[in-house]
Motif scaffolding. Structure first.
Motif, PDB file in Angstrom:
ATOM      1  N   LYS A 146       0.834  -1.207   0.000  1.00 13.38           N
ATOM      2  CA  LYS A 146       0.000   0.000   0.000  1.00 13.38           C
ATOM      3  C   LYS A 146       0.866   1.254   0.000  1.00 13.38           C
ATOM      4  CE  LYS A 146      -4.003  -2.113   2.307  1.00 13.38           C
ATOM      5  NZ  LYS A 146      -5.169  -1.577   1.578  1.00 13.38           N
ATOM      6  N   VAL A 163      -7.091   7.738  -3.026  1.00 15.17           N
ATOM      7  CA  VAL A 163      -6.748   6.470  -2.380  1.00 15.17           C
ATOM      8  C   VAL A 163      -8.034   5.687  -2.113  1.00 15.17           C
ATOM      9  CG1 VAL A 163      -4.523   7.089  -1.399  1.00 15.17           C
ATOM     10  CG2 VAL A 163      -6.581   7.734  -0.187  1.00 15.17           C
ATOM     11  N   PRO A 166      -7.476   2.548   1.823  1.00 14.45           N
ATOM     12  CA  PRO A 166      -6.088   2.275   2.201  1.00 14.45           C
ATOM     13  C   PRO A 166      -5.934   1.522   3.513  1.00 14.45           C
ATOM     14  CG  PRO A 166      -6.636   4.563   2.620  1.00 14.45           C
ATOM     15  CD  PRO A 166      -7.782   3.989   1.853  1.00 14.45           C
TER      16      PRO A 166
END
Length: 244
Positions: A146, A163, A166
């Motif tokens: 990540k 994102v 996440p």
């Protein structure tokens, strides 16, 4: 980061249908410069599809403007070079490449000018991947992958970083580390952030405003306090997970 008043991203009545199913249904919203803009909703609400529309993966009805320019129908690489970058809910990495090579690839893909290797090195350090820079990406754990996606996305020098969940799959300590990384991107690197996140406590800490969608349509948009006290949000999404 100082919150601006300029509308950096504007979605106008966007709709995406798969057959008879409208995954995104006549949705409109605005993201201002400097914000951390949150997106929430139950599974299947159309959140990731929305990301795919903004970043040019799918054609759609309606209009999206970025930084005053109509980006509707543009291919992904042109959108990236204008300044929109993203990560994915399920980590997408090139397993045959090293961490350094992967971040450099992001920098080359998103660059509209000369490749900036020094900035890519900065992003490797910024994402706390310095010790792993020579390792193949398949050796990274989930948090590492990540972080790598974020570093590669940031290597494109985006104005907006998007994102997608996440925090998914991370433990409590890792969630704290990822939360701090996203804050630093917004506050230290002056990048506007759009975040899809299932964990409402994390989302309300990071984002303001928050858009909640269900079946591709807006349920409500507002401050964290307004969202978490909204009866429709509680009914469609929060429920028993409000305190989770």
């Amino acid at each position: 980061m100082k919150k601006g008043t300029d509308k950096m991203l504007k979605a106008i009545n966007i709709t995406k249908k798969f057959g008879a199913l409208a995954a995104v249904d006549d949705l409109s919203f605005e993201v201002k410069e400097g914000q951390v803009f949150g997106i929430a909703g139950p599974n299947g609400a159309g959140k990731s599809t929305l990301y795919n529309l903004i970043t040019g993966f799918y054609k759609y009805e309606g209009k999206i403007e970025f930084d005053g320019q109509n980006i509707t129908g543009l291919p992904t690489h042109k959108i990236a070079r204008l300044g929109i970058s993203r990560t994915f809910q399920i980590p997408q990495v090139f397993e045959s490449l090293t961490v350094e090579e992967s971040v450099n690839l992001g920098g080359r893909f998103g660059s509209s000018g000369k490749f900036d290797s020094g900035y890519c090195d900065e992003m490797i350090s910024f994402a706390s991947l310095e010790k792993e820079r020579g390792n193949k990406t398949d050796l990274l754990n989930l948090l590492g992958k990540k972080r790598l996606m974020i570093a590669a996305a940031m290597a494109t020098k985006p104005k907006i970083l998007m994102v997608d969940e996440p925090m998914a799959g991370l433990n409590v300590l890792e969630i704290k580390q990822m939360t701090n990384l996203i804050k630093k991107i917004n506050q230290d690197l002056n990048v506007t952030v759009i975040i899809i996140e299932h964990f409402m406590k994390v989302l309300t800490e990071l984002a303001n405003p928050i858009l909640v969608i269900e079946n591709g349509r807006e349920i409500c948009i507002g401050t964290p306090e307004e969202i978490t006290s909204n009866p429709e949000v509680i009914a469609c999404y929060l429920g028993d997970t409000h305190d989770a």
